[in-house]
Design an enzyme around this catalytic site. Structure first.
Site, mmCIF file in Angstrom:
data_model
loop_
_atom_site.group_PDB
_atom_site.id
_atom_site.type_symbol
_atom_site.label_atom_id
_atom_site.label_comp_id
_atom_site.label_asym_id
_atom_site.label_seq_id
_atom_site.Cartn_x
_atom_site.Cartn_y
_atom_site.Cartn_z
ATOM 1 N N HIS A 21 -18.409 25.316 -41.180
ATOM 2 C CA HIS A 21 -17.301 26.042 -41.809
ATOM 3 C C HIS A 21 -17.882 27.116 -42.726
ATOM 4 C CE1 HIS A 21 -14.063 22.681 -41.315
ATOM 5 N NE2 HIS A 21 -14.814 22.818 -40.233
ATOM 6 N N GLU A 41 -17.412 27.901 -45.847
ATOM 7 C CA GLU A 41 -17.864 27.472 -47.173
ATOM 8 C C GLU A 41 -19.167 26.686 -47.097
ATOM 9 O OE1 GLU A 41 -13.258 27.119 -47.207
ATOM 10 O OE2 GLU A 41 -14.882 26.946 -45.755
ATOM 11 N N CYS A 67 -11.060 22.893 -46.721
ATOM 12 C CA CYS A 67 -10.711 21.614 -46.107
ATOM 13 C C CYS A 67 -11.395 20.491 -46.895
ATOM 14 C CB CYS A 67 -11.156 21.606 -44.644
ATOM 15 S SG CYS A 67 -12.940 21.395 -44.430
ATOM 16 N N CYS A 114 -15.195 20.755 -46.883
ATOM 17 C CA CYS A 114 -15.682 21.873 -47.692
ATOM 18 C C CYS A 114 -15.483 21.612 -49.179
ATOM 19 C CB CYS A 114 -15.016 23.169 -47.258
ATOM 20 S SG CYS A 114 -15.531 23.683 -45.601
#
Length: 155
Positions: free
Chosen positions: A52, A54, A82, A85
């Site tokens: 992801h 991040e 999320c 993250c």
């Protein structure tokens, strides 16, 4: 528009159009507003469900800064982080995050952020989502005690 968020959006759009991943971008800056990294989601490109934006930003920033502690740094993300993250952000000691879209915005286009939040809020009890079972605790405690007694770094 915030200039740092614009960089995250532009990076997300660039890699999204290359089919590297979803519409997720991220940037990390220091307290002087100097840009450390700008990254995007690369789940599809890397065949890595943890890639992801991040998490990629944290990995790149830590490598660039030669540290595992980003205390004092600020993260920007095109979407609300999320659960994975959020955890990575907390583990990295980042204390401030600016975000664009909400979890429900991600869910509207098919992403599962809200689904995972609901699973956590339900005390991870839905075995259709994940069947998580404890085994061999005593042996694992021995391992943990070895680490503690060796004087190794706690992070």
């Amino acid at each position: 528009m915030n200039e740092i968020m614009k960089l995250a959006i532009d990076k997300a759009r660039e890699t999204m159009n290359k089919n590297y991943g979803g519409p997720f971008g991220s940037a990390i800056i220091n307290q002087n507003s100097e840009i450390i990294v700008v990254t995007s989601n690369s789940v599809l490109k890397d065949n890595d469900p943890t890639a992801h934006a991040e998490v990629n930003a944290i990995r790149e920033a830590c490598k660039k800064l030669n540290t595992n502690d980003l205390n004092g740094y600020i993260l920007y993300a095109t979407g609300y982080p999320c659960p994975m993250c959020l955890s990575a952000i907390i583990w990295a000691n980042i204390k401030k995050v600016y975000f664009g879209c909400l979890p429900e915005d991600a869910e509207k286009i098919g992403f599962r952020d809200d689904f995972i939040y609901r699973f956590i809020n339900d005390k991870c009890s839905d075995k259709n989502v994940l069947d998580i079972l404890q085994i061999d605790r005593e042996e694992c405690i021995k391992l943990f005690d070895e680490y503690k007694n060796s004087g190794k770094i706690i992070y």
